[in-house]
Structure formats: C-alpha cells, structure tokens
Design a protein around this motif. Structure first.
Motif, PDB file in Angstrom:
ATOM      1  N   ILE A   1      -0.049   5.113  -1.577  1.00 14.54           N
ATOM      2  CA  ILE A   1      -0.214   6.303  -0.755  1.00 14.54           C
ATOM      3  C   ILE A   1       0.784   7.382  -1.161  1.00 14.54           C
ATOM      4  O   ILE A   1       0.442   8.545  -1.311  1.00 14.54           O
ATOM      5  CB  ILE A   1      -0.047   5.958   0.736  1.00 14.54           C
TER       6      ILE A   1
ATOM      7  N   THR B   1      -7.496   0.933   6.492  1.00 17.91           N
ATOM      8  CA  THR B   1      -6.838   1.614   5.377  1.00 17.91           C
ATOM      9  C   THR B   1      -6.858   0.782   4.100  1.00 17.91           C
ATOM     10  O   THR B   1      -7.084   1.312   3.007  1.00 17.91           O
ATOM     11  CB  THR B   1      -5.394   1.975   5.758  1.00 17.91           C
TER      12      THR B   1
ATOM     13  N   ILE C   1      -8.387   2.075   0.551  1.00 15.86           N
ATOM     14  CA  ILE C   1      -7.623   2.160  -0.697  1.00 15.86           C
ATOM     15  C   ILE C   1      -8.324   1.401  -1.814  1.00 15.86           C
ATOM     16  O   ILE C   1      -8.391   1.861  -2.956  1.00 15.86           O
ATOM     17  CB  ILE C   1      -6.196   1.608  -0.487  1.00 15.86           C
TER      18      ILE C   1
ATOM     19  N   PRO D   1      -9.037   4.200  -4.796  1.00 15.04           N
ATOM     20  CA  PRO D   1      -7.607   4.036  -5.098  1.00 15.04           C
ATOM     21  C   PRO D   1      -6.912   5.304  -5.570  1.00 15.04           C
ATOM     22  O   PRO D   1      -5.679   5.388  -5.520  1.00 15.04           O
ATOM     23  CB  PRO D   1      -7.607   2.972  -6.205  1.00 15.04           C
TER      24      PRO D   1
ATOM     25  N   THR E   1       0.797  -1.221   0.000  1.00 14.01           N
ATOM     26  CA  THR E   1       0.000   0.000   0.000  1.00 14.01           C
ATOM     27  C   THR E   1       0.832   1.274   0.000  1.00 14.01           C
ATOM     28  O   THR E   1       0.364   2.304  -0.482  1.00 14.01           O
ATOM     29  CB  THR E   1      -0.915   0.039   1.232  1.00 14.01           C
TER      30      THR E   1
ATOM     31  N   HIS F   1      -4.192   8.581   0.948  1.00 18.04           N
ATOM     32  CA  HIS F   1      -4.705   7.917   2.151  1.00 18.04           C
ATOM     33  C   HIS F   1      -3.766   8.165   3.328  1.00 18.04           C
ATOM     34  O   HIS F   1      -2.545   8.014   3.215  1.00 18.04           O
ATOM     35  CB  HIS F   1      -4.862   6.420   1.909  1.00 18.04           C
TER      36      HIS F   1
END
Length: 480
Positions: free
Chosen positions: A382, A448, A452, A456, A378, A460
């Motif tokens: 981010i 989280t 996402i 997307p 992730t 975040h």
C-alpha cells in the motif's frame, strides 16, 4: 507469540477463502437478480392466485424458472471462470442438468457452470501456442462443441439426478424445521454470518435456490425472508439514534434511510462491530421475526434484492402484506429493545464518546484474523503504491457484490470531489472484478487482502464505514 501469529494467519487465510467461495456463489446470482425479479412479478400478477390472473401471461412462469434462470446462472458462472467461452459452455452443460431433472436446477447450474468452464480452460491452456495458423477458429469452436456436448451428456445422466437428490434432501430438511417450528433457530447462524460480510453468499448462494424451488410449487417461500429481513438492522440503528452517543448517534438517521429504504444492509454492520454484544440484539430480532413470519404464514414470491422494504412490498403475494409487515415490525421492536438495553449498560469510560470509525476499526482489528501478519505483509504494498495527484484518473470502490455498499461509498466520495472541483472518475465494482486501470481502490478492511491480490499495482485504502470515513477528506485534500 510466533505460534499465535501463525494461527491468526491461518485463520485469516481461511476467512479469505470462505469469502471467495461465497463471492463465487453470490456472483452467479446477483448479476441476474433483475431476471429473478421479473419472474417474481409475473408470478405475483398472473398466476391463478395472483393480483390479475391471466392464463396466457402466466404461461411464462414455468419456462422462465425451468430454463431461463438456471441458464443465466450457468452462463454467468462460466463467464466468471473463463470469459465468454466459459459462459457458452456453462450454459450448454447447464441444459444437461435441466433436462435430467424435474425440479428447477439452480444448484446444478451453480456447480456445472463454473466446473465446465474450468475444464475448457484447462484444454485451452494445454493447446495454447500449438495450433497451426489458420486453424484457431476451427479448434476453438469444435473443442467447445465436443467438450460441451460430452459434459452435457454427463450432466444429464449423472450430475442432474445427484443434484435433484441433494435438492430434495435440503428441501426435506427445511420442511422438517418448518414442521417442528424450528426454522427461527437458523437466524442464530445467519445474523453473525451477515455481520462478517457473508450476507450475499448466504442469501443468493444458499437460501434463494432452495426458496425458488419452493415458490415454484406453492407460490411463495419464507426462505426469501430469513436473511433479507430489514427489521433486525433497523432496530440496531434506531437504538443508536435514540440512546447512543457520539458520531454513531448522529450518523444513525442517515444509515436508517440507506438500510431500510435503500436495502443496503452492510451499512449497519460497523455499528455492531463497534459493540460486539449487539450481535445478541440482531439474533433476537432475526429469530423473533422469522417466528412471526412462520406463525402467520408469510412468504415472498422471489428474492427481495436489495433487502429494502420497497422490495418486500413488491415481492409479497396477494393477501400477504399483514404477515410480512408483522414479521418486520416484530424483528425491529425486539432488536431495538435488546440493543437499547445493551447500549445503556455500556460503561461510559468504555465508550468515551468514541468515534464510529475508530471503534469499528478497533473491533475489526480484534475480530479479523491474522491482523498482525497480514498488516505486515500488505502495508509495504500500500505504501509503495501511493499515488500523486497527477497519477490518479480513476478511483474504484469495491465490495463483495459490487452493487450495494460500494455504490454508496462511491457516491459519497464523488460528491466530495465535485464540491472540491476535482475531476476524477469514481466507480464501484465487485472486489473480484476491479478494473485494470484503477489507480486507487477503496475497500472495507475485511476485503482489502483480496483487493490487493486482484489489483496489486493500485493504491489501496481500507475503511470500515462506506457512509462516513475521515479518509475521504484526507484523500480529497491530497488530490486538490
């Protein structure tokens, strides 16, 4: 190492799926809580044993619990799956399970609402682009009518009786626990599950449907109080305030107001996560509180949502205030005493005046499954989506239900932005309903990944405590 990471990733995926399932269950009930409260107030006031008995007004009680509330759940569940068409067919098929049973069909509505909407969605996908121009409305209306009618008949003859049998089994199981004075043991499961943010799924998705059936028969149910009792959380926060250290001690008084008066229980979860041994304190408080409720015959007429002491007073039937208050007080005292002992026995070099945010993050990293693999997956997303000041028009706080902790976090950041002279819209929503125009999405760490997946393209930000986070000030500085 690879095997461990694989196991963690698998466990993390299971956790996310469990949260999604819980969100589906609670998401069908939470938007309709106002209607449940209306039914509860009418029941508490006008039934023969109510505050102001009135046979004419009490006539609302039966139709509301038999028809209105299940239909609202079925409509909401269908809407979650397939928009308004899903909502219409969900309510239509829910009518089948209502007519096919003699008990309030909350569990049935939770099943057939989303299921019928999913079936209709599959049909819509199959005929998409194949309908001749001018026939779209005809096909849409008749497909919903034919499929909805067929499913309603199936629900009437098949699903309704099965759900009634399941409801009877669950009710009998609860009654066995009550008869053998074992009901308090349920809190051994409920309290840890709450801290893992499954509180809405447990209360609205599992306990409330069974409790509503019991309340419709005897006028109250103790099941409404198993998860929602504010006593255990209040005891934890009082212990931090009186014997804690560092920022946890200074932030506890504010958290007490939000938790006990506002009914947002999520506020105390990080305080437990920063010291996992305190789970024993909330279990002790929950068990003792439920035992007191059961011993004194306590019960509520409807779900106290949010779990505020004010909601408890509003949902308590005539003559039930002493049993209700006794259970809350006992739970608070037991939780406070256990938490105080556990906090005092923490070695000082283990705590080192640790900041609440840092401590909660450390524990979350240990408890959240698949942190290594998920962070690697992730972080690029981010980092790639970091917004400049000119690109930020809307900030969205998202939590599981979209009502409690996210609203609190949005309020905190909104005030900070206003104080800095920054004019940016700050709203809150459920993690599964993040607006498409969200530029920045703020969630608790355990949510989280879901945020996402649902949004997307947004930036975040993960935090642990919606009430207090250093990332708020960092964000304000960036947006000045």
């Amino acid at each position: 190492m690879a095997t461990t990471a694989t196991k963690q990733t698998s466990s993390g995926g299971a956790r996310v799926k469990l949260q999604q399932f819980g969100r589906m269950l609670s998401g069908m009930v939470l938007p309709n809580i106002g209607a449940f409260i209306a039914w509860g107030l009418i029941t508490a006031l006008f039934i023969p044993t109510g505050w102001i008995p009135n046979a004419s007004l009490a006539a609302l009680v039966g139709p509301m619990i038999t028809y209105l509330l299940p239909l609202l759940i079925g409509y909401t569940g269908g809407t979650m799956v397939h928009g308004k068409r899903g909502g219409v067919i969900g309510a239509t098929v829910t009518m089948g399970v209502i007519v096919g049973t003699t008990v309030p069909m909350f569990l049935g509505a939770m099943i057939v609402g989303p299921l019928s909407a999913w079936i209709l969605m599959q049909f819509d996908k199959a005929v998409e682009g194949k309908i001749k121009a001018g026939f779209e409305m005809l096909v849409n209306n008749f497909s919903l009518g034919i499929i909805g009618g067929a499913l309603s008949i199936g629900a009437l003859k098949g699903i309704g009786p099965v759900i009634q049998g399941l409801t009877n089994v669950l009710s009998d199981g609860v009654q066995v626990l009550v008869d053998h004075n074992l009901l308090p043991l349920i809190n051994i499961i409920i309290e840890p599950a709450k801290v893992l943010f499954l509180n809405n799924a447990i209360n609205q998705g599992i306990l409330s449907p069974i409790a509503l059936g019991e309340a419709s028969k005897v006028g109250k149910s103790i099941l409404f109080m198993l998860e929602s009792n504010p006593g255990p959380g209040l005891g934890i926060l009082l212990a931090y305030w009186l014997v804690g250290r560092g920022s946890a001690k200074s932030s506890a008084p504010g958290a007490i107001i939000i938790h006990f008066l506002g009914g947002i229980h999520e506020i105390y979860f990080p305080y437990i996560l920063m010291n996992p041994r305190l789970i024993l304190a909330v279990i002790g408080g929950g068990v003792s509180g439920t035992f007191t409720f059961q011993l004194l015959g306590a019960g509520l007429v409807a779900s106290p949502s949010p779990g505020s002491i004010f909601a408890y007073f509003a949902m308590t039937p005539k003559g039930g205030y002493l049993p209700m208050l006794s259970g809350v007080v006992v739970a608070t005292v037991v939780s406070f005493l256990l938490a105080s002992v556990l906090l005092k026995t923490v070695r000082k070099n283990d705590e080192e005046e640790m900041d609440l945010e840092a401590a909660a993050a450390k524990v979350k990293d240990m408890k959240t499954a698949g942190t290594a693999a998920q962070t690697a997956a992730t972080s690029p997303i981010i980092a790639a989506n970091v917004r400049n000041k000119a690109d930020v028009n809307k900030i969205v706080f998202a939590c599981d239900a979209g009502m409690g902790s996210s609203a609190m976090g949005a309020s905190v950041l909104r005030k900070k932005l206003q104080a800095a002279g920054i004019n940016i819209t700050v709203v809150n929503s459920a993690v599964s309903e993040i607006p498409a125009d969200a530029d920045i999405v703020v969630t608790q760490k355990t949510l989280t990944d879901r945020a996402i997946a649902n949004s997307p393209n947004a930036e975040h930000i993960s935090i642990d405590n919606f009430l207090k986070s250093p990332k708020y000030d960092e964000l304000v500085e960036r947006l000045k």
